[in-house]
Enzyme design. Structure first.
Site, PDB file in Angstrom:
ATOM      1  N   SER A  61      -4.513   4.007  -2.452  1.00 30.89           N
ATOM      2  CA  SER A  61      -5.307   3.062  -1.673  1.00 30.89           C
ATOM      3  C   SER A  61      -6.805   3.412  -1.634  1.00 30.89           C
ATOM      4  CB  SER A  61      -4.711   2.913  -0.275  1.00 30.89           C
ATOM      5  OG  SER A  61      -3.609   2.023  -0.318  1.00 30.89           O
ATOM      6  N   TYR A  62      -7.465   3.060  -0.554  1.00 26.37           N
ATOM      7  CA  TYR A  62      -8.929   3.190  -0.484  1.00 26.37           C
ATOM      8  C   TYR A  62      -9.376   4.642  -0.598  1.00 26.37           C
ATOM      9  CZ  TYR A  62     -13.734   2.525   1.151  1.00 26.37           C
ATOM     10  OH  TYR A  62     -15.109   2.500   1.251  1.00 26.37           O
ATOM     11  N   TYR A  82      -4.313  -2.823  -0.938  1.00 28.19           N
ATOM     12  CA  TYR A  82      -4.604  -1.435  -0.564  1.00 28.19           C
ATOM     13  C   TYR A  82      -4.828  -1.336   0.939  1.00 28.19           C
ATOM     14  CZ  TYR A  82      -9.668  -2.471  -0.144  1.00 28.19           C
ATOM     15  OH  TYR A  82     -10.896  -2.969   0.235  1.00 28.19           O
ATOM     16  N   CYS A  83      -4.601  -0.144   1.498  1.00 22.74           N
ATOM     17  CA  CYS A  83      -4.973   0.163   2.880  1.00 22.74           C
ATOM     18  C   CYS A  83      -5.869   1.398   2.832  1.00 22.74           C
ATOM     19  CB  CYS A  83      -3.744   0.331   3.768  1.00 22.74           C
ATOM     20  SG  CYS A  83      -2.685   1.742   3.364  1.00 22.74           S
ATOM     21  N   GLN A  84      -5.695   2.337   3.756  1.00 22.45           N
ATOM     22  CA  GLN A  84      -6.520   3.538   3.721  1.00 22.45           C
ATOM     23  C   GLN A  84      -5.910   4.620   2.843  1.00 22.45           C
ATOM     24  OE1 GLN A  84      -9.542   3.807   4.870  1.00 22.45           O
ATOM     25  NE2 GLN A  84      -9.792   5.948   4.225  1.00 22.45           N
TER      26      GLN A  84
END
Length: 464
Positions: free
Chosen positions: A451-452, A424-426
């Site tokens: 993601s986040y 995951y990223c943002q």
């Protein structure tokens, strides 16, 4: 005098074209490898590019100094400062502190401003037709709008050991002895803006002044109090991840990037030829769409490099020193494909076979996604946060490990060989880039959908 800023939104990088209208001569500072923009400016203003130079050995893109000189016959000037370990490996005129390049009424004076790198130069520009006093400073990666060039890249990307501390001391001295001795009215034109990894808090404003930075930049109070240690502590704290490709850029820029010469237009490729190349693993397909479109279906074993970030994201997942396959780009047409290629050559990814305008007839697959509410019950070998260290420190999914998307492909030894990896990223864009490269490398990767940001929203929803 003419001064033009040429800005690359992809790499958040600025180069400068300075010309003397009376003599018809121009110099380019910190140019990039796709040089048509400078040639067009010269032609438009009836000028000849007679000199090319750069502020330092860049880490985030390949310099166009040699490319421009080869195309125009201009004299190359590079820094001779920094000691034997920081000398350029190609023939060019050397500039030392106080040396000047003259174009008609214009003087471009080199100031040795070490800190970001040992050899770093800034250029103080005087328009002699208007004044005998300097009016402009091309500050390179020394002073940005509201920030300073980071001194830790030599440790992070060039194999240095604890050079950051000496670099930080040099930055303090460069500010005290060079920058703050200039008149407040001198305009400051940096080589990077917001989004660059060459500093931690770069402003988006394209220029500043010495006086404004003196009064309002974060470092001003430390210089005013002569607090060197406080300055060093603040400067080194919270710097973003240095992308792994920076090491390649440093090496190639020091030795001299390959001169490409005039490039032929990219051809549109036949689907059958692309399929054959994919089956034989002699081509690498690049899906240039956004992650949401890619998640609905993409070419098997393709890389996802969104069109607007071809240089910065491309360098995260394509290492031309290891991967020899030419790239095939998904593009709406030849002009768009050519622009994508221009961005890629800025980071030394030159080997592009051509483009296709449709996915029809190509082998397709659908990337695996995991919904945030499914994460707790999912048996993952690793939950991987591909954001920067500072983002991870500010808040992350419990149990996740951090390895920035720009470093993953150089640190595969930190990943499990078996079992699914949830990434995951943002919001999902960087995650899609990293996940595509890991899949191509043979890893079982599941992307956390949204993601986040989506995981955080799901937690808040569950609590309400």
């Amino acid at each position: 005098m003419l001064i033009e800023r040429i800005y690359d939104e992809d790499l958040a990088q600025a180069s400068y074209f300075i010309g003397c209208q009376s003599k018809g001569e121009a110099i380019v500072v910190d140019g990039r490898r796709d040089i048509a923009v400078y040639q067009d400016l010269a032609a438009k203003n009836h000028m000849k590019i007679v000199a090319v130079t750069e502020t330092h050995i860049h880490a985030d893109y390949l310099s166009g100094t040699r490319e421009l000189a080869a195309a125009t016959g201009a004299t190359m000037y590079v820094s001779g400062e920094g000691g034997p370990d920081w000398q350029y490996g190609f023939d060019a005129e050397r500039l030392y502190d106080g040396d000047a390049i003259t174009l008609g009424n214009i003087s471009v004076k080199a100031l040795h401003t070490p800190g970001h790198t040992p050899e770093h130069l800034s250029f103080l520009v005087t328009d002699g037709a208007f004044s005998d006093q300097p009016g402009y400073l091309l500050s390179g990666d020394f002073v940005f709008s509201g920030d300073l060039g980071r001194p830790d890249l030599l440790d992070e990307a060039a194999g240095g050991i604890d050079t950051r501390f000496e670099g930080a001391k040099q930055l303090f001295a460069s500010l005290r002895d060079k920058f703050l001795t200039l008149p407040d009215y001198v305009q400051v034109h940096p080589a990077h803006g917001a989004g660059s990894a060459c500093g931690k808090a770069l402003g988006a404003i394209p220029s500043s002044t010495v006086g404004y930075e003196r009064l309002y930049a974060w470092w001003g109070p430390y210089l005013a109090a002569n607090d060197e240690q406080g300055f060093i502590n603040e400067l080194l704290d919270g710097q973003p991840d240095a992308h792994a490709y920076f090491a390649r850029m440093k090496h190639e820029n020091r030795e001299g990037p390959a001169v490409m010469g005039k490039r032929a237009p990219l051809p549109e490729l036949d689907a059958a030829a692309v399929v054959k190349g994919l089956e034989e693993d002699t081509l690498t397909f690049v899906d240039t769409r956004g992650n949401r479109e890619v998640h609905r279906g993409t070419v098997a074993r393709s890389l996802n490099i969104p069109a607007g970030k071809m240089a910065s994201y491309g360098a995260w997942v394509v290492d031309p020193e290891k991967g020899k396959n030419p790239l095939v780009l998904l593009a709406p047409g030849r002009e768009a494909a050519q622009e994508m290629w221009d961005h890629l050559v800025r980071v030394g990814i030159d080997n592009v076979a051509g483009y296709v305008t449709t996915l029809d007839g190509l082998p397709m697959t659908t990337p695996r996604l995991l919904q945030p509410e499914e994460l707790d019950g999912f048996d993952a070998a690793l939950l991987l946060d591909v954001r920067n260290r500072s983002e991870h420190a500010a808040g992350h999914i419990p149990g996740s490990a951090q390895l920035g998307a720009g470093r993953i492909m150089w640190h595969l030894d930190q990943l499990p060989e078996d079992g699914p990896i949830v990434t995951y990223c943002q919001s999902g864009a960087r995650n899609s880039v990293a996940a595509s490269a890991l899949r191509r490398a043979g890893y079982d990767v599941v992307e956390l959908d949204g993601s986040y940001a989506a995981w955080s929203a799901s937690r808040l929803s569950a609590q309400s």
